[in-house]
Design an enzyme around this catalytic site. Structure first.
Site, PDB file in Angstrom:
ATOM      1  N   HIS A   1       0.789  -1.232   0.000  1.00 39.17           N
ATOM      2  CA  HIS A   1       0.000   0.000   0.000  1.00 39.17           C
ATOM      3  C   HIS A   1       0.820   1.280   0.000  1.00 39.17           C
ATOM      4  CE1 HIS A   1       0.981   0.052   4.275  1.00 39.17           C
ATOM      5  NE2 HIS A   1       0.589   1.312   4.296  1.00 39.17           N
TER       6      HIS A   1
HETATM    7  C1  UD1 Z   1      -2.204   5.610   5.872  1.00 39.42           C
HETATM    8  C2  UD1 Z   1      -0.930   6.092   6.560  1.00 39.42           C
HETATM    9  C3  UD1 Z   1       0.108   4.975   6.543  1.00 39.42           C
HETATM   10  C4  UD1 Z   1      -0.443   3.682   7.111  1.00 39.42           C
HETATM   11  C5  UD1 Z   1      -1.717   3.316   6.341  1.00 39.42           C
HETATM   12  C6  UD1 Z   1      -2.332   2.037   6.849  1.00 39.42           C
HETATM   13  C7  UD1 Z   1      -0.483   8.512   6.239  1.00 39.42           C
HETATM   14  C8  UD1 Z   1       0.385   9.499   5.571  1.00 39.42           C
HETATM   15  N1  UD1 Z   1      -0.320   7.219   5.864  1.00 39.42           N
HETATM   16  O1  UD1 Z   1      -1.884   5.372   4.511  1.00 39.42           O
HETATM   17  O2  UD1 Z   1       1.216   5.365   7.342  1.00 39.42           O
HETATM   18  O3  UD1 Z   1       0.516   2.652   6.940  1.00 39.42           O
HETATM   19  O4  UD1 Z   1      -2.642   4.406   6.499  1.00 39.42           O
HETATM   20  O5  UD1 Z   1      -3.390   1.640   6.042  1.00 39.42           O
HETATM   21  O6  UD1 Z   1      -1.260   8.884   7.087  1.00 39.42           O
HETATM   22  N2  UD1 Z   1      -8.897   5.068   0.950  1.00 39.42           N
HETATM   23  C9  UD1 Z   1     -10.132   4.487   0.821  1.00 39.42           C
HETATM   24  N3  UD1 Z   1     -10.827   4.176   1.956  1.00 39.42           N
HETATM   25  C10 UD1 Z   1     -10.333   4.432   3.194  1.00 39.42           C
HETATM   26  C11 UD1 Z   1      -9.064   5.042   3.316  1.00 39.42           C
HETATM   27  C12 UD1 Z   1      -8.356   5.345   2.180  1.00 39.42           C
HETATM   28  O7  UD1 Z   1     -10.620   4.231  -0.259  1.00 39.42           O
HETATM   29  O8  UD1 Z   1     -11.009   4.109   4.188  1.00 39.42           O
HETATM   30  C13 UD1 Z   1      -8.116   5.347  -0.269  1.00 39.42           C
HETATM   31  C14 UD1 Z   1      -8.303   6.755  -0.759  1.00 39.42           C
HETATM   32  O9  UD1 Z   1      -8.308   6.722  -2.147  1.00 39.42           O
HETATM   33  C15 UD1 Z   1      -7.053   7.476  -0.277  1.00 39.42           C
HETATM   34  C16 UD1 Z   1      -6.028   6.353  -0.293  1.00 39.42           C
HETATM   35  O10 UD1 Z   1      -6.748   5.165  -0.014  1.00 39.42           O
HETATM   36  O11 UD1 Z   1      -6.695   8.531  -1.099  1.00 39.42           O
HETATM   37  C17 UD1 Z   1      -4.957   6.532   0.723  1.00 39.42           C
HETATM   38  O12 UD1 Z   1      -5.503   6.706   2.026  1.00 39.42           O
HETATM   39  P1  UD1 Z   1      -4.734   7.624   3.093  1.00 39.42           P
HETATM   40  O13 UD1 Z   1      -5.477   7.656   4.378  1.00 39.42           O
HETATM   41  O14 UD1 Z   1      -4.379   8.925   2.497  1.00 39.42           O
HETATM   42  O15 UD1 Z   1      -3.375   6.879   3.329  1.00 39.42           O
HETATM   43  P2  UD1 Z   1      -3.022   5.328   3.398  1.00 39.42           P
HETATM   44  O16 UD1 Z   1      -2.349   4.960   2.127  1.00 39.42           O
HETATM   45  O17 UD1 Z   1      -4.151   4.500   3.865  1.00 39.42           O
END
Ligand code: UD1
Length: 367
Positions: A207
């Protein structure tokens, strides 16, 4: 003592479980703020239900966005909550955008901040988590370090006086759930279609933006997994699913069988059922270590160096630069024979955290 825990992303919910349980056994008031950084049921709700965490007292509902938008949204939504609740402590977890926003909001309101999992470093400034953890450590009042290595990093940065070795709360929860799984207290995990848990398989997650966001790199990593001689159960984070769709990359290919992320007990059961793990997750590297499964980490470095030093984890930054045979031999290598020891503590870190917060109430040590 009133403590506000600020959480928002999946790994923080895992760490919240033992902390909430430890506070439940005291007279302290523990108040939970969920920022809403993770909002999919697979990444959030199942952790509250599955780990017996009380429902959040406040949900900020910030959702996704660029780093600035997401961090800023948490910051501005937190001010009125902290103003109203007036806690003795704000407790922030790990290294996500919710962590830095929680720490910054609290410190600007002159509220003492404790940072759980302080002192971890990858020394890779491309990682958003590295900015978050360094900045959080430098503004927090007490730094709850999980390991001796983390204590050394904090001392190197001039933060020794605020650092306390608490141990790693993930040991508390991982070992408890392992025992429950082995005692048959949880249903069998829903593994991806095509994975037979009675036959050897590898468990994989991916991820990190550095692995998912560049189409060429993502394609090369998926190809490396697809060519492995064992079936690969790929538990796909929404970011991976979204980027693969955007770039037209098929994840369900060759040896790879794609499934949804698992609840925590399901993940522990899946690791125990697997022959090994391939991941870029920090938490999973350590869970595999605790559950005695070998891990291959698709990153150039790790914060959890103890897993590498003991031979349980091998870093492979670019699997496609290895020959197919070398790559297969790496992910299926024999388990190390040396005793891994207990570099992450004895499973009582959450109680240590409560005790340290009692001793440091007001932001400095007084006991
Ligand atoms: C975040 C943390 C990372 C952690 C990870 C665990 C930061 C910078 N990163 O990364 O350290 O290892 O969580 O999972 O805070 N999305 C969904 N549904 C959700 C959440 C996210 O569809 O419930 C998608 C969205 O398109 C979003 C992308 O995933 O843009 C990334 O989500 P985001 O919360 O920005 O960071 P993670 O990659 O999950």
């Amino acid at each position: 003592m009133k403590v506000i825990s600020i959480v928002g992303a999946r790994p923080q919910l895992v760490k919240l479980a033992p902390i909430a349980a430890a506070f439940a056994g005291t007279e302290h008031e523990h108040f939970i703020v969920h920022t809403g950084q993770h909002y999919d049921a697979d990444l959030s709700d199942v952790f509250f239900d599955g780990l017996g965490i009380p429902d959040p007292d406040v949900h900020l509902g910030v959702g996704s966005g660029s780093h600035g938008v997401q961090t800023g949204a948490v910051l501005s939504a937190l001010d009125p909550v902290l103003e109203r609740e007036k806690p003795d402590w704000v407790l922030v977890y790990g290294d996500t955008n919710s962590t830095i926003a929680g720490a910054l909001s609290a410190v600007k309101m002159h509220l003492p901040v404790a940072h759980l999992e302080a002192g971890l470093r990858s020394f890779n400034r491309r990682m958003p988590e590295e900015h978050n953890r360094v900045l959080t450590d430098h503004c927090a009042d007490v730094l709850l370090a999980p390991t001796e290595e983390a204590m050394r990093h904090l001392a190197d940065e001039g933060l020794k006086d605020r650092a306390v070795l608490a141990g790693d709360v993930m040991v508390d929860i991982c070992l408890k759930i392992r025992d429950d799984v082995l005692a048959g207290k949880h249903p069998a995990p829903v593994l991806p279609e095509g994975i037979d848990p009675s036959e050897p398989f590898l468990l994989a997650t991916l991820h990190r933006p550095d692995n998912t966001d560049d189409p060429e790199r993502l394609r090369a990593i998926v190809d490396s997994l697809a060519g492995l001689p064992l079936p690969v159960a790929l538990l796909a984070h929404p970011r991976l699913v979204a980027r693969a769709a955007e770039h037209g990359i098929e994840l369900n290919t060759g040896s790879v069988h794609v499934g949804r992320p698992l609840p925590y007990a399901g993940l522990v059961a899946a690791v125990l059922a697997s022959a090994g793990v391939v991941t870029d997750s920090g938490g999973l590297q350590k869970e595999a270590f605790l559950l005695e499964r070998i891990t291959t980490t698709i990153r150039p470095e790790t914060e959890w160096v103890e897993t590498v030093d003991t031979g349980w984890n091998v870093l492979v930054p670019d699997p496609h630069t290895l020959s197919a045979d070398e790559w297969a031999a790496t992910v299926t290598r024999a388990v190390p024979t040396a005793d891994p020891g207990t570099p992450y503590g004895d499973g009582r870190a959450a109680q240590n955290v409560v005790r340290i917060m009692e001793e440091w109430k007001g932001g400095s040590r007084h006991a």
